[in-house]
Motif scaffolding. Structure first.
Motif, PDB file in Angstrom:
ATOM      1  N   LYS A   2       0.835  -1.193   0.000  1.00 22.50           N
ATOM      2  CA  LYS A   2       0.000   0.000   0.000  1.00 22.50           C
ATOM      3  C   LYS A   2       0.869   1.242   0.000  1.00 22.50           C
ATOM      4  O   LYS A   2       1.903   1.302   0.689  1.00 22.50           O
ATOM      5  N   VAL A   3       0.445   2.233  -0.767  1.00 24.37           N
ATOM      6  CA  VAL A   3       1.161   3.506  -0.872  1.00 24.37           C
ATOM      7  C   VAL A   3       0.151   4.644  -0.769  1.00 24.37           C
ATOM      8  O   VAL A   3      -0.954   4.548  -1.310  1.00 24.37           O
ATOM      9  N   THR A   4       0.533   5.688  -0.078  1.00 26.52           N
ATOM     10  CA  THR A   4      -0.251   6.919  -0.046  1.00 26.52           C
ATOM     11  C   THR A   4       0.285   7.867  -1.104  1.00 26.52           C
ATOM     12  O   THR A   4       1.494   8.137  -1.145  1.00 26.52           O
ATOM     13  N   ILE A   5      -0.609   8.338  -1.968  1.00 27.88           N
ATOM     14  CA  ILE A   5      -0.245   9.357  -2.963  1.00 27.88           C
ATOM     15  C   ILE A   5      -0.883  10.668  -2.516  1.00 27.88           C
ATOM     16  O   ILE A   5      -2.093  10.722  -2.267  1.00 27.88           O
ATOM     17  N   GLY A   6      -0.083  11.701  -2.415  1.00 28.40           N
ATOM     18  CA  GLY A   6      -0.578  13.004  -2.014  1.00 28.40           C
ATOM     19  C   GLY A   6      -0.464  14.017  -3.135  1.00 28.40           C
ATOM     20  O   GLY A   6       0.527  14.030  -3.871  1.00 28.40           O
ATOM     21  N   PHE A   7      -1.509  14.848  -3.281  1.00 30.19           N
ATOM     22  CA  PHE A   7      -1.500  15.949  -4.240  1.00 30.19           C
ATOM     23  C   PHE A   7      -1.667  17.227  -3.424  1.00 30.19           C
ATOM     24  O   PHE A   7      -2.662  17.402  -2.730  1.00 30.19           O
ATOM     25  N   LEU A   8      -0.679  18.118  -3.523  1.00 30.50           N
ATOM     26  CA  LEU A   8      -0.627  19.274  -2.632  1.00 30.50           C
ATOM     27  C   LEU A   8      -1.104  20.565  -3.286  1.00 30.50           C
ATOM     28  O   LEU A   8      -1.052  21.616  -2.659  1.00 30.50           O
ATOM     29  N   GLN A   9      -1.564  20.491  -4.533  1.00 30.36           N
ATOM     30  CA  GLN A   9      -2.034  21.694  -5.221  1.00 30.36           C
ATOM     31  C   GLN A   9      -3.191  21.281  -6.114  1.00 30.36           C
ATOM     32  O   GLN A   9      -3.207  21.507  -7.310  1.00 30.36           O
ATOM     33  N   SER A  10      -4.196  20.651  -5.506  1.00 34.22           N
ATOM     34  CA  SER A  10      -5.245  20.061  -6.335  1.00 34.22           C
ATOM     35  C   SER A  10      -6.217  21.091  -6.884  1.00 34.22           C
ATOM     36  O   SER A  10      -7.103  20.752  -7.656  1.00 34.22           O
ATOM     37  N   GLY A  11      -6.071  22.359  -6.491  1.00 32.81           N
ATOM     38  CA  GLY A  11      -6.907  23.379  -7.108  1.00 32.81           C
ATOM     39  C   GLY A  11      -6.594  23.565  -8.579  1.00 32.81           C
ATOM     40  O   GLY A  11      -7.399  24.096  -9.333  1.00 32.81           O
ATOM     41  N   GLU A  12      -5.410  23.135  -8.976  1.00 29.08           N
ATOM     42  CA  GLU A  12      -5.002  23.189 -10.376  1.00 29.08           C
ATOM     43  C   GLU A  12      -4.369  21.855 -10.750  1.00 29.08           C
ATOM     44  O   GLU A  12      -3.739  21.190  -9.923  1.00 29.08           O
ATOM     45  N   CYS A  13      -4.530  21.474 -11.994  1.00 24.23           N
ATOM     46  CA  CYS A  13      -3.757  20.377 -12.597  1.00 24.23           C
ATOM     47  C   CYS A  13      -3.981  19.025 -11.937  1.00 24.23           C
ATOM     48  O   CYS A  13      -3.107  18.159 -11.971  1.00 24.23           O
ATOM     49  N   PHE A  14      -5.141  18.828 -11.349  1.00 23.08           N
ATOM     50  CA  PHE A  14      -5.461  17.508 -10.823  1.00 23.08           C
ATOM     51  C   PHE A  14      -6.975  17.320 -10.925  1.00 23.08           C
ATOM     52  O   PHE A  14      -7.729  17.662 -10.033  1.00 23.08           O
ATOM     53  N   LYS A  15      -7.397  16.747 -12.046  1.00 25.02           N
ATOM     54  CA  LYS A  15      -8.817  16.523 -12.279  1.00 25.02           C
ATOM     55  C   LYS A  15      -9.220  15.103 -11.904  1.00 25.02           C
ATOM     56  O   LYS A  15     -10.281  14.879 -11.318  1.00 25.02           O
ATOM     57  N   TYR A  29      -5.533  13.203  -0.987  1.00 21.70           N
ATOM     58  CA  TYR A  29      -4.731  12.005  -0.762  1.00 21.70           C
ATOM     59  C   TYR A  29      -5.536  10.773  -1.149  1.00 21.70           C
ATOM     60  O   TYR A  29      -6.771  10.757  -1.055  1.00 21.70           O
ATOM     61  N   VAL A  30      -4.825   9.741  -1.575  1.00 23.47           N
ATOM     62  CA  VAL A  30      -5.476   8.486  -1.904  1.00 23.47           C
ATOM     63  C   VAL A  30      -4.522   7.353  -1.527  1.00 23.47           C
ATOM     64  O   VAL A  30      -3.310   7.449  -1.734  1.00 23.47           O
ATOM     65  N   ASP A  31      -5.079   6.298  -0.918  1.00 18.25           N
ATOM     66  CA  ASP A  31      -4.299   5.109  -0.583  1.00 18.25           C
ATOM     67  C   ASP A  31      -4.542   4.055  -1.645  1.00 18.25           C
ATOM     68  O   ASP A  31      -5.699   3.708  -1.935  1.00 18.25           O
ATOM     69  N   VAL A  32      -3.463   3.553  -2.244  1.00 15.88           N
ATOM     70  CA  VAL A  32      -3.596   2.607  -3.348  1.00 15.88           C
ATOM     71  C   VAL A  32      -2.733   1.387  -3.077  1.00 15.88           C
ATOM     72  O   VAL A  32      -1.765   1.438  -2.312  1.00 15.88           O
ATOM     73  N   ASP A  33      -3.086   0.295  -3.716  1.00 12.10           N
ATOM     74  CA  ASP A  33      -2.283  -0.929  -3.657  1.00 12.10           C
ATOM     75  C   ASP A  33      -1.454  -1.031  -4.928  1.00 12.10           C
ATOM     76  O   ASP A  33      -2.002  -1.013  -6.047  1.00 12.10           O
ATOM     77  N   LEU A  34      -0.143  -1.112  -4.754  1.00 10.61           N
ATOM     78  CA  LEU A  34       0.755  -1.264  -5.896  1.00 10.61           C
ATOM     79  C   LEU A  34       1.175  -2.716  -6.035  1.00 10.61           C
ATOM     80  O   LEU A  34       1.356  -3.434  -5.036  1.00 10.61           O
ATOM     81  N   GLN A  35       1.329  -3.141  -7.278  1.00  5.19           N
ATOM     82  CA  GLN A  35       1.921  -4.440  -7.541  1.00  5.19           C
ATOM     83  C   GLN A  35       3.438  -4.271  -7.601  1.00  5.19           C
ATOM     84  O   GLN A  35       3.937  -3.159  -7.788  1.00  5.19           O
ATOM     85  N   ALA A  36       4.162  -5.341  -7.408  1.00  6.36           N
ATOM     86  CA  ALA A  36       5.615  -5.251  -7.541  1.00  6.36           C
ATOM     87  C   ALA A  36       5.968  -4.884  -8.973  1.00  6.36           C
ATOM     88  O   ALA A  36       5.339  -5.353  -9.929  1.00  6.36           O
TER      89      ALA A  36
END
Length: 971
Positions: free
Chosen positions: A261-274, A296-303
């Motif tokens: 599991k990995v957390t992906i964070g977007f710190l400027q989602s008012g722009e450029c993140f639809k 933020y979103v928690d996702v499961d990554l494969q190797a």
């Protein structure tokens, strides 16, 4: 010296004309002959650069510049440096030039260049920029640092181990430096005119933090990146700062050492993140958490490889994507180019599109965005794997690495997975105690160390520090304005960070980039042993002023409010007035009208006001309506801001009696007003498509239509223009502008009054629909501008005294300035002070040391109850310093140049008050008064320049004594 007798030539290095975020160093060594009978020669150095410079002579820093200017009338600075030169020896001038390579809100992109000339007292050239000057890129500076914001240029990333900081010393040997490239003579494009600086050099005052606020060990993202979507996707967007609407994607591969599991964070989602998709699956909105602008979103990554596709379509100004990844320590994750694009690929990211892009100029679209572009929609539906991307190869290319910052210090500074705080050990305070033993900053295995400093109040200038560390130790600095308890108001939308990678040993660094903040954190990353920290300071830089204006009274709350107004005004006086020292540092034309009035009562300096007023007409190459912020790459018009500029020109004349300047400005005022009058419609009303702003509140002020407050301010501005025409002797202009004002005033009263509501409506929409909104703002402007008269004026004034609850209420301290002006004209000073005590008192109770942009808990902040305002230091909010001097001390001018004044105090429940107001001709007016309510008597003492006629007027119903002291002016 004039522009025509320069012997220096413009120089730069080889390569691009306008490189992105390039720092370039220049040196020239020369011998100075002995001056007979003089221990120090007389020598003056003229210098300017595009975009900014720092000048050093024989290892001593001399100055920074130039002041903000239009490129076609670039300012140069002059320094007397004879005392720094060594006759009979080799001397060295060294200059660091920081070229932005992008337009900002205070810089219009030109090209890289340096111009400098050193002359003796006879005008003979000692040294002048030419091909003999040596130059090198500053290789310790990282040009791929993140874009700070649309208002600013770039954040800062310095690797001290890659660059010898002694390069400006005269003993330095510039091995591997090259000869400069001559660009051309003075007068070349884009700098067709260079002219001398018109204000004094700014101050540099060392401010020491008051304490180390906290110590913590933290865990944050392991991997971050920032993509400049705007410049990376939209070709040619560096030359302007206008808004852009566009459609596009970016793609990368999240390569993971193992499944997890990995957390992906977007710190400027008012722009450029639809939206985003991972391995072909679009992630639904309910899977994304966090309050805007954080997502933020928690996702499961494969190797191995995981395809990340991000829809970056947006309405952008800055236009950057900030992203961070967090995984548990045993899992290593990185950004890499998708597999089929990885070979021989410098960039980890793909640019897909843009499929369409539309620039907005003056808030108007050139055309509609093709939001249903077939390839854009098809790609969204069809891309599941890297192989699927090959179908769209004509739309895909590797993103140029210069648009990718492989570290986002802002993201690392504001997001933390763990945050474990410690009591601050006493020895750590040594970091802020001058000449003390070093502070030892601890390190924690598996964690970073954060030390937080509090300056006590907000300042604006240049961070400096000394450190003893090992090579490669990382110091990440991040400044912000406000915190309360556990809450820290992170400054989303502004990346004013500094990454400093240490060389081995003791070293000092002083950033050349201006920042504004109260708190600054330093996070130590990658250190294996404690670092030693010394002398953390802020070099406060502002327009030089003496504290001439003073105010104290029997109400301590008003004293505190006056003080935060004073400090706010000072730190917002740079080479122009600016809106704020942190978020923008921008000369907003409308804001500066009110700031100038406040400054008149605090500091009495005029050069900065004259400079601001003169800069505005330079924007006519962008728009004949004059831009709302200058000089700027954003071609933007707020009509009221233009009107306030014209009003400020007239107020400058009233302040100084400078008829020559009034005539100079009148020509520009008439020019722009004649263009505004072309927007009068068939009803005789001013109708325009633009940014029709007055206040941050839910008033009905559409960006297309007839906005009532704007029409009213135009009436007032036309009459101001007629007054300036009369001073300038243009009788035809007087008639033109007065008649236009009368016609517009008549149309307003015919079409914008609501007889049922007994008030002026806010607007008529572009489709002809009459607004149902009635606001205090519109009624305030009707009273203040004199558009309302007779019975209507009486009714409107009753609203000012007792605002109806169903009217939209005032939403910002900026609008309150006009409300206070209107109340003061009615003699309702008690209401002015009551409002100041209430609204500014809330700031004081919430720990304010400067005036806030908005009132606490204003509408825009309700999504986050901890966020009391956006900007915590905003000069448009400094009204109390003006009204306390003008109304409570009672000092006001009755004639141009303050040749005649009155002192008419308003008591407003106070028992005493005293203070000073600067006089524009020199000296000041000192006033003190005390009152005995039981006997209705007053004692007033006034001192003033003898050349001034003074009328002292006691409040109605009071008697007493007046003591006057006339002070002679030096001849």
């Amino acid at each position: 010296m004039t522009m025509t007798n320069w012997q220096a030539q413009w120089i730069w290095g080889d390569g691009e004309e306008s490189p992105r975020n390039e720092w370039r160093c220049f040196r020239k060594s020369f011998e100075v002959p002995h001056s007979e009978g003089l221990s120090n020669p007389t020598a003056s150095l003229r210098i300017t650069a595009d975009s900014r410079y720092v000048l050093t002579v024989n290892g001593t820093q001399v100055g920074r510049g130039p002041v903000r200017s239009w490129p076609f009338e670039l300012a140069y600075d002059t320094y007397e440096i004879g005392h720094l030169l060594k006759p009979g020896e080799m001397n060295t001038v060294a200059v660091l030039v920081m070229h932005f390579g992008v337009s900002t809100f205070y810089y219009v992109r030109g090209r890289g260049g340096l111009l400098a000339e050193l002359n003796d007292s006879e005008g003979n050239v000692i040294a002048a920029t030419d091909a003999t000057w040596q130059t090198s890129e500053h290789v310790g500076h990282h040009p791929r640092a993140s874009r700070a914001s649309c208002q600013h240029a770039f954040a800062e990333y310095i690797d001290a181990s890659l660059w010898d900081s002694s390069w400006m010393e005269k003993e330095y040997d510039p091995v591997n430096w090259m000869q400069s490239v001559v660009l051309g003579p003075v007068g070349m494009e884009p700098w067709t005119v260079v002219k001398p600086r018109d204000i004094p050099l700014l101050t540099e005052e060392i401010i020491t933090p008051v304490r180390v606020e906290s110590l913590a060990k933290i865990k944050t993202f392991q991997v971050t990146a920032t993509l400049d979507i705007r410049n990376g996707w939209i070709d040619g967007s560096e030359v302007h700062a206008n808004r852009i609407h566009f459609l596009g994607y970016t793609a990368t591969s999240l390569v993971s050492s193992k499944a997890g599991k990995v957390t992906i964070g977007f710190l400027q989602s008012g722009e450029c993140f639809k939206a985003l998709s991972l391995n072909g699956e679009w992630i639904e909105g309910n899977q994304i958490y966090g309050s805007a602008p954080e997502r933020y979103v928690d996702v499961d990554l494969q190797a191995g490889d995981n395809l990340l596709l991000i829809d970056v379509s947006s309405h952008i100004h800055t236009g950057k994507l900030q992203i961070g990844l967090y995984a548990e320590e045993e899992q290593v994750v990185s950004f890499q180019a998708p597999a089929s694009y990885r070979e021989h690929q410098e960039s980890s990211w793909l640019r897909i599109g843009p499929f369409d892009a539309v620039e907005l100029i003056d808030h108007q679209r050139v055309r509609e965005l093709e939001s249903e572009h077939p390839i854009y929609l098809e790609l969204h539906d069809n891309v599941r794997t890297v192989e699927d991307l090959s179908v769209y190869k004509d739309w895909i290319q590797p993103l140029n690495p210069k648009y990718v910052s492989e570290v986002d210090v802002f993201a690392l500074s504001v997001w933390r997975k763990e945050n474990i705080r410690y009591a601050v050990p006493p020895q750590l305070q040594n970091a802020i105690i001058p000449n003390a033993e070093a502070a030892s900053v601890p390190v924690f295995e598996g964690y970073d160390t954060e030390v937080l400093f509090d300056l006590g109040k907000e300042y604006s200038g240049y961070l400096a520090f000394e450190v003893e560390a090992n090579e490669g130790d990382i110091l990440d600095w991040y400044g912000f304005e406000y915190m309360a308890g556990e809450y820290r108001q992170d400054m989303f939308g502004l990346d004013h960070t500094l990454r400093y990678v240490c060389k081995a040993g003791r070293q000092r660094y002083e950033t050349p980039i201006r920042r504004g903040f109260r708190y600054v954190s330093m996070t130590v990353r990658g250190a294996k042993q404690p670092i030693k920290l010394y002398n953390v300071t802020m070099i406060q830089s502002n327009y030089p002023v003496a504290e001439v204006g003073q105010f104290t009274c029997s109400d301590e709350l008003l004293n505190d409010i006056w003080e935060i107004s004073r400090h706010t005004t000072k730190v917002c006086m740079e080479d122009t007035f600016v809106d704020c020292p942190a978020f923008e540092q921008v000369f907003w034309v409308g804001d500066s009208r009110n700031e100038a009035l406040v400054s008149n009562y605090l500091y009495g300096v005029q050069d900065i006001i004259k400079r601001c007023l003169r800069l505005v007409p330079g924007s006519k190459h962008q728009t004949p309506l004059f831009a709302d912020q200058v000089p700027s790459g954003w071609s933007s018009v707020i009509p009221n801001w233009t009107f306030f500029w014209a009003i400020a020109c007239a107020e400058y004349y009233e302040q100084t009696a400078d008829e020559a300047f009034a005539s100079e400005m009148y020509g520009h005022i008439r020019f722009t007003l004649e263009h505004y009058l072309t927007n009068i419609n068939d009803q005789g009303l001013f109708a325009i498509k633009g940014w029709n702003l007055l206040d941050w509140s839910p008033i009905d002020q559409p960006n297309d239509g007839i906005v009532t407050h704007q029409n009213m301010f135009l009436v007032h501005t036309l009459r101001v223009g007629a007054r300036m025409a009369r001073i300038s002797g243009d009788q035809q202009g007087v008639a033109l502008l007065e008649n236009a004002a009368l016609r517009l005033e008549t149309a307003i009263n015919n079409h914008l009054w609501n007889e049922d509501a007994l008030a002026y409506i806010d607007c008529i929409h572009a489709d002809g629909r009459r607004s149902q909104v009635v606001s205090m703002q519109t009624q305030v402007v009707a009273s203040l501008t004199g558009v309302a008269f007779g019975n209507r004026k009486q009714k409107i004034d009753s609203y000012l005294v007792s605002p109806p609850s169903h009217f939209v209420q005032i939403g910002s301290p900026f609008m309150s300035f006009f409300y206070y002006e209107a109340l003061a004209k009615l003699g309702e000073v008690d209401l002015v002070l009551a409002d100041i005590r209430h609204n500014y008192g809330m700031m004081i109770r919430n720990g304010a040391t400067t005036c806030w942009e908005q009132y606490p808990n204003f509408l825009e902040n309700r999504a986050n109850p901890n966020m009391l305002t956006r900007s915590h230091c905003h000069a448009w909010s400094s009204a109390p310093a003006y009204f306390l001097g003008r109304e409570v001390l009672g000092v006001r001018s009755l004639a141009p140049g303050w040749s005649e004044i009155e002192v008419a105090p308003a008591l407003s429940g106070l028992t005493w008050a005293k203070g000073s107001v600067p006089h524009p001709a020199g000296g000041r007016i000192d006033v003190s008064w005390t009152v005995n309510e039981a006997s209705k008597t007053m004692e007033i003492t006034v001192s003033y320049p003898a050349s001034v006629t003074v009328h002292v007027r006691m409040p109605e119903g009071y008697t007493g004594n007046v003591k006057e002291l006339k002070l002679q002016l030096l001849e």
